[in-house]
Design an enzyme around this catalytic site. Structure first.
Site, PDB file in Angstrom:
ATOM      1  N   GLU A 175      45.276  41.740  36.313  1.00 42.10           N
ATOM      2  CA  GLU A 175      45.534  40.306  36.496  1.00 42.10           C
ATOM      3  C   GLU A 175      47.002  39.978  36.247  1.00 42.10           C
ATOM      4  OE1 GLU A 175      42.269  41.309  35.328  1.00 42.10           O
ATOM      5  OE2 GLU A 175      42.025  40.824  37.439  1.00 42.10           O
ATOM      6  N   ASN A 259      40.554  46.099  40.613  1.00 42.56           N
ATOM      7  CA  ASN A 259      40.870  45.233  41.750  1.00 42.56           C
ATOM      8  C   ASN A 259      42.337  45.347  42.163  1.00 42.56           C
ATOM      9  OD1 ASN A 259      41.088  43.638  39.083  1.00 42.56           O
ATOM     10  ND2 ASN A 259      42.385  42.476  40.454  1.00 42.56           N
ATOM     11  N   ASP A 301      37.457  40.155  43.423  1.00 37.14           N
ATOM     12  CA  ASP A 301      37.699  40.754  42.108  1.00 37.14           C
ATOM     13  C   ASP A 301      36.563  41.676  41.666  1.00 37.14           C
ATOM     14  OD1 ASP A 301      38.997  41.312  39.649  1.00 37.14           O
ATOM     15  OD2 ASP A 301      37.888  39.716  38.651  1.00 37.14           O
TER      16      ASP A 301
HETATM   17  N1  PQQ Z   1      37.147  43.306  30.475  1.00 35.44           N
HETATM   18  C1  PQQ Z   1      35.908  42.760  30.354  1.00 35.44           C
HETATM   19  C2  PQQ Z   1      35.151  42.788  29.105  1.00 35.44           C
HETATM   20  O1  PQQ Z   1      35.451  43.672  28.296  1.00 35.44           O
HETATM   21  O2  PQQ Z   1      34.269  41.940  28.914  1.00 35.44           O
HETATM   22  C3  PQQ Z   1      35.515  42.247  31.539  1.00 35.44           C
HETATM   23  C4  PQQ Z   1      36.555  42.475  32.407  1.00 35.44           C
HETATM   24  C5  PQQ Z   1      37.566  43.153  31.720  1.00 35.44           C
HETATM   25  C6  PQQ Z   1      36.688  42.163  33.783  1.00 35.44           C
HETATM   26  O3  PQQ Z   1      35.751  41.637  34.391  1.00 35.44           O
HETATM   27  C7  PQQ Z   1      37.890  42.510  34.433  1.00 35.44           C
HETATM   28  O4  PQQ Z   1      38.045  42.239  35.641  1.00 35.44           O
HETATM   29  C8  PQQ Z   1      38.916  43.211  33.715  1.00 35.44           C
HETATM   30  N2  PQQ Z   1      40.002  43.556  34.447  1.00 35.44           N
HETATM   31  C9  PQQ Z   1      40.988  44.264  33.885  1.00 35.44           C
HETATM   32  C10 PQQ Z   1      42.110  44.685  34.776  1.00 35.44           C
HETATM   33  O5  PQQ Z   1      42.028  44.363  35.968  1.00 35.44           O
HETATM   34  O6  PQQ Z   1      43.037  45.357  34.316  1.00 35.44           O
HETATM   35  C11 PQQ Z   1      40.944  44.655  32.562  1.00 35.44           C
HETATM   36  C12 PQQ Z   1      39.828  44.300  31.763  1.00 35.44           C
HETATM   37  C13 PQQ Z   1      39.865  44.795  30.366  1.00 35.44           C
HETATM   38  O7  PQQ Z   1      40.762  45.610  30.097  1.00 35.44           O
HETATM   39  O8  PQQ Z   1      39.060  44.447  29.526  1.00 35.44           O
HETATM   40  C14 PQQ Z   1      38.767  43.555  32.359  1.00 35.44           C
END
Ligand code: PQQ
Length: 583
Positions: A175, A259, A301
């Site tokens: 992101e 993504n 995403d």
């Molecule tokens: N982390 C969680 C969680 O631990 O509940 C849920 C998500 C992340 C997501 O739905 C993501 O899209 C997400 N995306 C990234 C990324 O694109 O680098 C990292 C993370 C993360 O590191 O926890 C999540």
């Protein structure tokens, strides 16, 4: 009991210990222990508890090595070594110094998915991407290395995976326009062994144009740049924050990439390879043997980072080495893990509507591609399109919370989300270290259903069919555990640890822990007695409203509507609860 420095693969064969977050290299999260079984699990009692002293989301699980339990927390990423002989008395505690400026750079709460063990060392991967090797006996720092730079939006939530003489290390920040990579460091001193980016020139992505295969064909030259416009691949996402698995016989490591950045698809024309991709890489060199991109040019995403579960099953009379993966995009995939051949791709949540399915005809130029339903696209001819009623929502039919597999029942036990969304893309420009999101979301329970936001399902991976499904009010954000006692365990966001019959899904036991569960269930023995451990501590993307203490829980990254009701059930606070049968 295995000595601390014995080969990790051998230690994994001892069901009395829990030596890696994923249970074993296959990510099966299956335990051969059966002292606690479907006939007596209803009698389970709390043996002891431990407060971590930290708020926010507690993902992952403790490890058990010999008579010591190693427990981690979210930021500030404390590690505790607990004495199993004394109901978790603290042997040592390690608390790193980290700049709290990393907190706002983490997309989805300040979670951490746990420590790893190898060669007498405990590996902590901090939020700021520092990897620290601690002496397992004393907690003393043996070495540390910075895997990324938080000022550019590079952060960490994942565990590391030890393989032979290396640890494999991922990165978060999709992101924030981070270019994802998987990096191998030498266990002995933390020196760099190899790094494989998710996108970029062939030499960066460690792909051989002629020998790295994609659905039976070579990937060809510049696959990681010519599917992007200009140099957008440099801020292309494809981060590697999920789970990794390993087949020692093939010496291949399997993981998925996230993504493509930004979430606004109109801003990044092309297939955006190799975001959203299952990767099979040589553990020694990092070179990719095969790849498969599940969601080319993602518009929703649907990160591809969820775990790859390795099994051996008989298909059409032939025993095959398989890889099964439940993707955010709502499809359950089974591939041949030797060659990358695609065998099954079916919806594991009936609500999934963005695709009619994957083209399975090998002769078709569209082979392997999901067919997109135009109504749910978020761009048209390079223009932004607001779209409503897309299922699943961005957090997917399943996020990172890992499923379990039982070789007894040949079923996968999958924690799922049952959530849909409205998606509004908007133009965004890139500034290092600033959010590079490019869409706003509203998420809500799947309509025309049981009204809840989750299901816990049993899945037949060979047929691609749901065997049974347990409706839950909230997404099931905890990792499952299957055991030889034919019991399957999982946690709920309200805070219940539940045990169900592996064959029927019938509820056998439940206990309300002090906070919502987003941790993963584990089991071990001490003094010949079986214990089951679970971390509570609500948070993660689903619980971010509670975790961030926002005045309006819908203000998180992407309004996660229905989860606001969580505050009627639970509140923040990390705690481990350990269960056993009565003596
Ligand atoms: N982390 C969680 C969680 O631990 O509940 C849920 C998500 C992340 C997501 O739905 C993501 O899209 C997400 N995306 C990234 C990324 O694109 O680098 C990292 C993370 C993360 O590191 O926890 C999540």
């Amino acid at each position: 009991m295995a000595a601390a420095n014995e080969d990790l693969s051998k230690m994994m064969e001892d069901p009395g210990q829990w030596v890696i977050q994923t249970g074993d290299y296959k990510n099966q999260r299956y335990s051969k222990l059966d002292q606690i079984n479907k006939d007596n699990v209803g009698d389970m009692q709390v043996a002891w508890t431990f407060s971590t002293g930290v708020l926010r989301g507690h993902e992952g699980s403790p490890l058990v090595i010999g008579d010591t339990m190693y427990l981690h927390t979210p930021f500030p990423n404390i590690v505790y070594a607990l004495d199993l002989a004394n109901d978790g008395k603290i042997k040592w505690k390690y608390e790193p110094k980290q700049d709290p400026e990393v907190i706002p750079v983490m997309c989805c709460d300040t979670v951490n998915r746990g420590v790893a063990y190898a060669d007498g060392k405990i590996f902590l991967h901090q939020a700021d991407t520092t990897v620290v090797a601690l002496n397992a006996e004393t907690g003393a720092v043996e070495w540390s290395v910075a895997n990324g730079d938080a000022s550019k939006g590079e952060t960490n939530t994942a565990t590391v995976m030890p393989v032979k003489d290396k640890i494999l290390v991922g990165i978060s920040g999709g992101e924030f326009g981070v270019r994802g990579s998987l990096t191998a460091y030498n266990i002995s001193d933390g020196s760099l062994a190899w790094r494989a980016y998710s996108m970029g020139p062939d030499s960066d992505i460690l792909m051989d144009p002629e020998n790295t295969m994609n659905l039976g064909k070579p990937v060809g030259e510049n696959s990681g740049t010519n599917t992007w416009e200009g140099d957008q691949w440099m801020i292309g996402g494809g981060t590697t924050w999920g789970w990794y698995s390993y087949d020692p016989e093939l010496n291949l490591v399997y993981y998925g990439t996230g993504n493509p950045s930004t979430w606004n698809p109109a801003q990044r024309p092309g297939d955006n390879r190799w975001s959203m991709t299952i990767m099979a890489r040589d553990a020694d060199t990092g070179m990719a043997k095969w790849v498969y991109q599940m969601t080319p040019h993602d518009e929703w995403d649907y990160d591809g980072v969820n775990e790859m579960i390795l099994t051996e099953q008989t298909i059409d009379g032939q025993e095959r080495k398989l890889l099964t993966h439940f993707d955010r995009n709502g499809l359950g995939y089974t591939l041949d893990r030797v060659t990358g051949e695609l065998l099954v791709a079916e919806k594991f949540d009936p609500a999934v509507n963005w695709t009619t399915g994957v083209v399975m005809d090998k002769e078709s130029p569209e082979y392997g591609r999901p067919q997109v339903v135009a109504q749910y696209s978020t761009e048209q001819n390079g223009e932004d399109v607001n779209s409503t009623g897309i299922c699943p929502a961005a957090l997917g039919s399943k996020d990172q919370q890992p499923a379990a597999y039982s070789p007894n029942t040949e079923l996968f036990y999958v924690p799922t989300n049952h959530v849909c969304m409205d998606y509004e893309p908007f133009r965004v420009s890139y500034t290092a270290g600033q959010p590079y999101v490019g869409a706003t979301l509203a998420m809500y329970p799947a309509p025309e259903s049981h009204g809840g936001m989750g299901n816990f399902i049993a899945w037949d991976g060979k047929k691609g069919e749901i065997k049974w499904s347990i409706p839950e009010q909230f997404s099931v954000w905890s990792g499952a555990l299957a055991t030889a006692g034919d019991v399957v365990f999982y946690g709920t966001l309200e805070g219940y640890l539940k045990a169900v019959d592996a064959n029927t899904g019938d509820l056998l036991y439940k206990f309300k822990t002090p906070s919502g569960i987003i941790g993963n269930v584990m089991t071990y023995t001490y003094d010949d007695q079986q214990f089951v451990g679970i971390l509570s501590g609500v948070g993660g993307w689903a619980g971010i409203g509670l975790a961030a203490g926002l005045a309006n829980p819908n203000d998180g990254l992407g309004a996660v509507g229905g989860y606001a009701a969580l505050s009627d059930y639970t509140a923040l606070g990390g705690q481990l609860t350990v269960f056993k049968l009565p003596n």
